[in-house]
Motif scaffolding. Structure first.
Motif, PDB file in Angstrom:
ATOM      1  N   PHE A 177       9.268  33.129  -2.245  1.00  0.00           N
ATOM      2  CA  PHE A 177       8.384  32.126  -1.648  1.00  0.00           C
ATOM      3  C   PHE A 177       7.414  31.537  -2.671  1.00  0.00           C
ATOM      4  O   PHE A 177       7.061  30.360  -2.585  1.00  0.00           O
ATOM      5  N   VAL A 178       6.979  32.358  -3.632  1.00  0.00           N
ATOM      6  CA  VAL A 178       5.979  31.872  -4.596  1.00  0.00           C
ATOM      7  C   VAL A 178       6.589  31.443  -5.929  1.00  0.00           C
ATOM      8  O   VAL A 178       5.867  31.206  -6.894  1.00  0.00           O
ATOM      9  N   LYS A 221      12.911  34.248   8.069  1.00  0.00           N
ATOM     10  CA  LYS A 221      13.512  33.382   9.100  1.00  0.00           C
ATOM     11  C   LYS A 221      14.086  32.112   8.487  1.00  0.00           C
ATOM     12  O   LYS A 221      15.102  31.588   8.942  1.00  0.00           O
ATOM     13  N   PHE A 222      13.417  31.633   7.461  1.00  0.00           N
ATOM     14  CA  PHE A 222      13.854  30.393   6.818  1.00  0.00           C
ATOM     15  C   PHE A 222      15.268  30.512   6.266  1.00  0.00           C
ATOM     16  O   PHE A 222      16.042  29.552   6.291  1.00  0.00           O
ATOM     17  N   LEU A 226      15.943  29.220  10.678  1.00  0.00           N
ATOM     18  CA  LEU A 226      15.047  29.276  11.833  1.00  0.00           C
ATOM     19  C   LEU A 226      13.646  28.848  11.423  1.00  0.00           C
ATOM     20  O   LEU A 226      13.218  29.072  10.293  1.00  0.00           O
ATOM     21  N   GLN A 227      12.944  28.263  12.366  1.00  0.00           N
ATOM     22  CA  GLN A 227      11.572  27.839  12.090  1.00  0.00           C
ATOM     23  C   GLN A 227      10.716  28.151  13.311  1.00  0.00           C
ATOM     24  O   GLN A 227      10.783  27.459  14.319  1.00  0.00           O
ATOM     25  N   PHE A 238       8.844  24.579   2.897  1.00  0.00           N
ATOM     26  CA  PHE A 238      10.136  25.232   3.066  1.00  0.00           C
ATOM     27  C   PHE A 238      11.272  24.438   2.416  1.00  0.00           C
ATOM     28  O   PHE A 238      12.239  25.019   1.929  1.00  0.00           O
ATOM     29  N   LYS A 239      11.142  23.114   2.397  1.00  0.00           N
ATOM     30  CA  LYS A 239      12.170  22.298   1.745  1.00  0.00           C
ATOM     31  C   LYS A 239      12.239  22.600   0.254  1.00  0.00           C
ATOM     32  O   LYS A 239      13.302  22.555  -0.357  1.00  0.00           O
TER      33      LYS A 239
END
Length: 280
Positions: A177-178, A221-222, A226-227, A238-239
């Protein structure tokens, strides 16, 4: 009649109070979520475009073996309480020649769920200072899932290994994520292994893998396409994660198929138990 009206007014007020509490809770949840996403976004930008100090600057820091060894040993115990002090110490030393040792201690750390974000910040600091840190770290963390057939792995306590896999999976997802982990394919390999039919022969292993897959589904979830409610405003974040549609399809199919297989196995075992009971 007056009593009935009074009771209705009380009920209405109570309903309004409940709705207000729920509304306030939802607002607080979304505000907290916004704060978390903003932090991840900021950290991701810094990690994707690190302004690493040059060799001349690093040479002005403490490069002694004794001092560096003292500092990197602290990486084996990362938590929120000690994070700030640890990061200050890491900024005061030149770890250029000790990156692999630092990674080893991080990979050995027994992280609790509450420690993951502190570990992410520590890893981000090291990533932003040393170019060879992240490749070494990712390789080290993946060994938790693909250790080979070493004696240590075979003799290790299964419960400890399961806990280590869970914390490592959580850390890898957060590092993705980071922006420290940039390739989502590492999760494809992990999920392929966890959902392998080979593991179904081992009941404990199956239970562990179900728990790990549950962790992946909740935290990532991504990856499944799923969101959850409340995340729509952060589509841009998220994109940027660049998980392909094909990868999302794989993750979803792998988890669904494994669930169906395990459910079928449990039903089969249940039937066998019922037959044994009937025979007795």
């Amino acid at each position: 009649m007056d009593n009935a009206q009074s009771e209705n007014r009380i009920d209405t007020k109570q309903d309004d109070d409940v709705r207000q509490i729920k509304h306030d809770d939802e607002e607080a949840r979304l505000e907290e979520y916004k704060k978390i996403i903003d932090q991840k976004t900021s950290l991701r930008r810094s990690n994707l475009n690190p302004e690493r100090p040059d060799a001349n600057y690093l040479r002005t820091l403490d490069s002694s073996i004794k001092r560096n060894t003292t500092v990197i040993k602290k990486l084996k115990t990362i938590n929120d309480e000690q994070k700030d002090g640890l990061m200050d110490e890491l900024k005061s030393v030149n770890l250029s020649k000790f990156v692999s040792e630092a990674v080893s201690y991080i990979c050995e750390a027994k992280l609790r769920s509450a420690d993951i974000q502190a570990a992410v910040q520590v890893c981000s600091l090291l990533h932003q200072r040393y170019k060879d840190f992240s490749p070494c770290l990712i390789q080290g963390l993946l060994k938790v899932f693909f250790p080979g057939k070493s004696v240590d792995d075979l003799d290790a306590d299964k419960n400890s290994r399961a806990m280590k896999k869970r914390s490592t999976l959580k850390l890898l997802i957060e590092l993705y994520f980071v922006g420290i982990v940039e390739d989502a394919s590492i999760f494809v390999n992990i999920i392929k292994d966890l959902t392998s039919a080979e593991h179904l022969k081992d009941r404990e292993g199956t239970q562990t893998n179900l728990s790990l897959l549950s962790t992946f589904a909740r935290q990532g979830k991504f990856f499944l396409g799923l969101q959850p409610h409340g995340q729509e405003a952060y589509d841009e974040f998220f994109k940027e994660l660049n998980v392909t549609a094909e990868q999302k399809k794989f993750f979803k199919k792998a988890l669904n198929s494994y669930y169906d297989t395990v459910a079928e196995l449990l039903q089969s075992e249940h039937v066998s138990l019922r037959l044994m009971e009937a025979e007795n």
